[in-house]
Write an enzyme that holds these catalytic residues in place. Structure first.
Site, mmCIF file in Angstrom:
data_model
loop_
_atom_site.group_PDB
_atom_site.id
_atom_site.type_symbol
_atom_site.label_atom_id
_atom_site.label_comp_id
_atom_site.label_asym_id
_atom_site.label_seq_id
_atom_site.Cartn_x
_atom_site.Cartn_y
_atom_site.Cartn_z
ATOM 1 N N HIS A 1 -9.951 1.639 -0.868
ATOM 2 C CA HIS A 1 -8.182 1.783 -0.375
ATOM 3 C C HIS A 1 -7.684 0.948 -2.016
ATOM 4 O O HIS A 1 -8.129 0.610 -1.795
ATOM 5 C CB HIS A 1 -8.143 0.845 0.835
ATOM 6 C CG HIS A 1 -6.445 0.064 1.241
ATOM 7 N ND1 HIS A 1 -5.458 1.081 0.167
ATOM 8 C CD2 HIS A 1 -6.056 0.286 2.029
ATOM 9 C CE1 HIS A 1 -4.335 1.214 0.551
ATOM 10 N NE2 HIS A 1 -4.358 0.252 1.656
ATOM 11 N N HIS A 42 -2.653 8.986 5.455
ATOM 12 C CA HIS A 42 -3.631 7.308 4.468
ATOM 13 C C HIS A 42 -4.509 6.681 5.285
ATOM 14 O O HIS A 42 -5.507 6.218 4.443
ATOM 15 C CB HIS A 42 -2.454 5.764 5.212
ATOM 16 C CG HIS A 42 -2.885 4.916 4.611
ATOM 17 N ND1 HIS A 42 -2.315 4.003 3.214
ATOM 18 C CD2 HIS A 42 -2.642 3.081 5.576
ATOM 19 C CE1 HIS A 42 -2.124 3.351 3.393
ATOM 20 N NE2 HIS A 42 -2.310 3.151 4.074
ATOM 21 N N CYS A 89 0.630 -1.193 0.158
ATOM 22 C CA CYS A 89 0.023 -0.042 0.154
ATOM 23 C C CYS A 89 0.710 1.362 0.323
ATOM 24 O O CYS A 89 0.721 2.367 0.284
ATOM 25 C CB CYS A 89 -0.746 0.343 1.112
ATOM 26 S SG CYS A 89 -2.111 -1.466 1.133
#
Lengths: 356, 398
Positions: B327, B293, B160
Site C-alpha cells: 500500500h 483498491h 490513500c
C-alpha cells in the site's frame, strides 16, 4: 458561472465569527498574543505568538463527540459551522455539498504529538488516535462526519499557494455541477517547533508587513471557512472573479483596484512584496499572525470590506502601513475589486480576486 | 463553453516491483513479489510486518538534481522521466505549454523527521536542515520548480485516494482550459512514523498481504510513484503523439462515517463509482476490468468487494495490484491508474497475488492468474482514511 461567498466562519486570534473579525478591523478588540518562552542556542527567548480563541463549539456539537478531537480539527469544525450559520442556508442534499480544505503546513503539531507517543513510551505505544488525526485530511474528514456532508471532500497543501488552490478546486466543483455549495477552508495550527524555527531567524515583537528588510514574522494560527455557492443573494459577501498563479508581478494592467498582501514580516518574501506598486496596498497579518494560509484570512477581510462597502485601513506612520487596531475606514467604490496575493520565497505568487 | 477533451500520453512508475513501468509489468504479470522486512528504518516492535521497499538502484538519478530532495521527490522524478519520454516530451519544450502539476502524497508533505524532533525535544538546538528539506519537497511544488512548469501546482493530501484525486484535478484543469498539459501522479516513501502509525491501528499484516482472501490479516506498506502525462487532445494531436487512453470519468464522494474505517455499506464508494461511470457516459457493463483498491484489510476488502459485486453483476475481472506494490498510500491511486491504463494496452490483468480462498463476505473472487481482458474501458478505485472514495474510468482512444 460566477461563484459567490455566501457565508464566512473564522477562528483566529481575534476570536470566533465574522463579528470578531470586524471588531478587530475596527480596533475595538485586539488579537490574543501570548508571550511564549522558546529555548534557542543563545538562551531563552520570549516571543509573541498569536493563539486562536475557540469558543462556542458546544453550540453545534456535543462535548462528548469532541473528546478525541484535537485543537486544529476543532478550529476547522467551528469555522465550518459558523460559515454555514452565517450564510443562513439550510442544506438539503448533503451529497451536493463539497469540502475543499487546505493547510500550508498541515497538522504538524499533531504529527509531533504522535512522535511524542513513541519517543516517550516506545514503538509499541504509538498512539492510533494521534496518528489518525495527523493525516492532512483529518480536518475535512471530521467536518464531513460531524455535518453528514457526503459530497466531494478534498484537502490540498502547497504552503503559500494553498488558499488559491482550494478556491480553484471549489470553483471547479461548483461550475462542473459536482456541488451546489462548497465549504472552502484553510488554516494552520500552533506548533512549538514552528515557533522554534521562527525564533532562530526573527526577533521582533510586532509584525511589520511593510518593512521588507528585516524579519518581523510572528507565528499565528487559525482556520477560516467560506460557504461558496453559485447564487448571489442580498446577504452574499462578494463574487469570486479570478484565481491566478504565476511568477513576478501579478499583472501589468487591469489588476484589481486594491491589493491585500499576505506579507507577514518574512524577509525572504520582502522583495516580492516590495515590487508591488500602487497606492492601494493593504496588509492585515498583524491581526491574525504569520502562517502560509494567511491569504485566506485576507480573503475574509476582503469579502467583508466588499459587503460593507468600505476598506479597513491601518494607521500610517513612519512609512509603516499596516492594519492596526487604530483603523480608519475609507469608502469602497461600487464595482471595486480586491485581490488577495501571497508570494512564496521564490517570487511565485497566487492571487484570488473578489468583486461585489 | 465546450470542454477540452483530455488524453493520457505518457506513463511512468517506480515501486518495489521495478524501477520503470517497462520492467514492472512483466514482473507483476509473472506473479513476482518483492517484499521483505524494512531495511531503511528499524523498530523494536515484537512482530515486524514486511514492506515493499524500493531498492535505491531503481531510482533514476542520472541528471544533476539538488542534493536536498526527499526520497518521495526522487521517486516522483524517476516516474516522471519515464512518463515524459513516453509522451515524447523534451523538457526544453515544456515552457511552450501551460503546464500544471498535481501530485498526491501523504508522507511526502509531512514534517516528521524523528531525529530532528528527538534533538528538539532534548533541547539540543537542532539546525533547521530538516525543516528546510521539508519546505523544499512539497511534491507538486518541487516538481514544478525542477521542471520550470508555469501553470498551477498543488499537492493533494487525501490520504490513500490522493493519487486518484490528483488525476481528477488534472482532468478538470485541462477540460476547463487552465492548462494544456498536466503532470499528474502520486508519490510516497516508507518511513518509520507512518509504519508505526499503521501498526498502531492494527491494520498491518506480518505476512504477505492477501487481498480479498478469507484469511487476509491486513496490509503491507509500500512506496513508489506513478506519473501520468495528461494533455488536451488538441495538444497531443499537434505534437503528433499517440493517445494511450482517456480519463473518461472521475468522481469522489465522502462516507461521512468514520475517520479510519469505510462505511459498512460503502455509500461513498457506490456513489463515486456510479458518478464516474455517468460522467464517462458508460454503463457498468461497458467496464472490462477493475483495478481495485484491495488493501487486504478486513474492512476495506469486505466493503469494496460488496460494492463491486452489487454494481457489476456477472463476473467482471477484478485485481488488486497492491499484492505487488504494497500500500503506497498517496501514490497508490496514481500507480494503480498507470497499471490500469497499461493493462488496457496490454489487454492483460495480473493475478491478485496472495489470494487463495474466497471470502463470502467480500462477494467477489479476484483474478487468480494473469487474465486476458478487453481493453476498451476500465475502472480504478481508491478508498481513504477520512472516508474519501474516488473512482476513475479510463477508456481506450480509437
Amino acid at each position: 458561472m460566477s461563484v459567490s461567498i455566501l457565508g464566512i466562519g473564522i477562528v483566529s486570534a481575534l476570536g470566533c465569527g465574522i463579528s470578531s473579525l470586524k471588531e478587530g478591523l475596527e480596533g475595538t478588540i485586539s488579537p490574543v498574543v501570548t508571550e511564549e518562552i522558546i529555548q534557542i542556542p543563545s538562551g531563552e527567548m520570549s516571543m509573541p505568538i498569536y493563539r486562536a480563541e475557540i469558543n462556542g463549539l458546544d453550540r453545534f456539537i456535543s462535548p462528548q463527540k469532541l473528546r478525541r478531537i484535537n485543537r486544529f480539527i476543532r478550529m476547522s469544525m467551528l469555522s465550518s459551522f459558523l460559515a454555514i450559520e452565517d450564510s443562513g442556508i439550510t442544506i438539503k442534499d448533503k451529497t451536493k455539498v463539497g469540502i475543499a480544505f487546505g493547510s500550508g503546513y498541515g497538522p504538524h503539531k499533531t504529527t509531533f504529538d504522535f512522535l511524542d507517543s513513541l519517543i516517550d513510551y516506545g514503538d509499541k505505544c504509538a498512539s492510533p488516535t494521534l496518528f489518525a488525526s495527523s493525516v492532512h485530511n483529518a480536518m475535512a474528514s471530521q467536518v464531513s462526519i460531524s455535518l453528514g456532508i457526503k459530497g466531494p471532500c478534498s484537502t490540498l497543501t502547497c504552503f503559500e499557494h494553498t488558499t488559491a488552490s482550494v478556491f480553484s478546486l471549489a470553483e471547479s466543483w461548483l461550475n462542473e455541477g459536482d456541488s451546489d455549495y462548497v465549504l472552502a477552508g484553510v488554516g494552520d495550527e500552533h506548533c512549538p517547533v514552528r515557533n522554534y524555527a521562527a525564533a532562530l531567524s526573527c526577533s521582533g515583537k510586532i509584525i511589520k508587513p511593510f518593512i521588507f528588510d528585516e524579519c518581523t514574522y510572528l507565528p499565528g494560527e487559525g482556520f477560516v471557512t467560506f460557504m461558496l455557492g453559485k447564487d448571489f443573494t442580498k446577504n452574499s459577501y462578494a463574487r469570486l472573479t479570478k484565481v491566478e498563479t504565476g511568477k513576478g508581478l501579478p499583472y501589468t494592467s487591469n489588476g484589481p483596484d486594491h491589493l491585500f498582501l499576505a506579507a507577514n514580516g518574512e524577509k525572504a518574501k520582502g522583495n516580492s512584496y516590495r515590487s508591488l506598486k500602487g497606492n492601494s496596498l493593504f496588509a492585515y497579518s498583524p491581526l491574525y499572525g504569520g502562517m502560509p494560509s494567511g491569504s485566506g484570512f485576507d480573503l475574509a477581510i476582503a469579502a467583508l470590506s466588499l459587503k460593507e462597502g468600505k476598506l479597513y485601513r491601518g494607521s500610517k506612520s513612519s512609512g509603516i502601513f499596516t492594519a492596526s487596531i487604530n483603523a480608519e475606514k475609507k469608502a469602497l467604490l461600487k464595482g471595486s475589486s480586491i485581490g488577495c496575493i501571497e508570494y512564496d520565497g521564490s517570487n511565485n505568487f497566487s492571487i484570488v480576486s473578489l468583486s461585489k | 463553453m465546450n470542454k477540452n477533451s483530455v488524453v493520457i500520453t505518457g506513463l511512468g512508475c517506480i515501486c518495489a516491483a521495478g524501477g520503470t513501468l517497462g520492467s514492472i509489468m512483466p514482473n507483476i504479470y509473472g506473479g513476482k513479489r518483492s517484499l521483505s522486512l524494512p531495511t531503511i528504518f528499524t523498530t523494536n516492535l515484537d512482530k515486524v510486518s514486511p514492506v515493499f521497499e524500493v531498492p535505491d538502484s531503481f531510482i533514476n538519478n542520472s541528471e544533476e538534481l539538488p542534493n536536498n530532495l526527499s526520497r518521495t521527490t526522487f521517486f516522483m522524478v524517476t516516474a516522471l522521466k519515464e512518463a515524459l519520454n513516453h509522451a515524447k516530451l523534451d523538457l526544453s519544450l515544456l515552457n511552450r505549454f501551460r503546464v500544471g502539476v498535481v501530485i498526491g502524497t501523504t508522507v511526502g508533505c509531512t514534517l516528521n523527521n524523528e531525529s530532528f524532533y528527538r534533538s528538539y525535544k532534548e533541547n539540543e538546538y537542532p539546525s533547521l536542515k530538516a525543516v528546510t528539506k521539508y519546505l523544499n519537497n512539497n511534491p507538486a511544488l518541487s516538481i514544478a520548480r525542477l521542471y520550470s512548469c508555469n501553470g498551477p501546482a498543488t499537492t493533494v493530501v487525501n490520504a490513500c485516494s490522493s493519487g486518484t484525486d490528483a488525476i481528477g484535478i488534472a482532468k478538470s484543469w485541462i477540460e476547463n482550459d487552465i492548462c494544456d498539459l498536466v503532470i499528474a501522479g502520486g508519490a510516497d516513501e516508507l518511513c518509520r512514523t507512518t509504519y508505526l502509525g499503521f501498526t498502531s491501528l492494527l491494520i498491518t499484516s506480518t505476512e504477505p498481504c492477501r487481498p480479498f482472501d478469507k484469511n487476509r490479516k491486513g496490509l503491507n506498506l509500500g512506496e513508489g510513484a506513478g506519473a501520468l502525462i495528461m494533455e488536451s487532445e488538441i495538444s497531443a494531436r499537434q505534437r503528433g503523439v499517440r493517445a494511450l487512453a482517456k480519463p473518461a470519468g472521475y468522481a469522489t464522494y465522502a462516507d461521512a462515517y468514520h475517520p479510519t474505517a469505510p462505511h459498512p455499506e460503502g455509500t461513498g464508494l457506490r456513489k463515486a463509482i456510479s458518478m464516474s461511470l455517468k460522467k464517462a457516459g458508460l454503463e457498468s457493463s461497458d467496464i472490462d476490468f477493475i483495478n481495485a483498491h484491495g488493501t487486504s484489510t478486513p474492512d476495506n476488502d469486505k466493503v469494496e468487494g460488496t460494492v463491486i459485486h452489487d454494481l457489476f453483476p456477472g463476473s467482471i475481472p477484478v485485481a488488486s495490484t497492491k499484492a505487488y506494490t504494497g500500500h503506497t498510500l498517496g501514490a497508490a491511486g496514481a500507480i494503480e491508474a498507470v497499471f490500469t491504463v497499461q493493462s488496457m494496452i496490454d489487454k492483460r490483468l495480473p493475478a491478485t497475488a496472495g489470494f487463495e480462498e474466497p471470502d463470502d463476505k467480500c462477494r467477489i473472487i479476484p483474478t487468480t492468474a494473469t487474465t486476458d481482458v478487453k481493453g476498451n474501458a476500465a475502472l480504478s478505485t481508491s478508498l481513504a482514511f477520512g472516508g474519501n472514495n474516488s473512482a476513475v474510468v479510463f477508456q481506450a482512444v480509437n
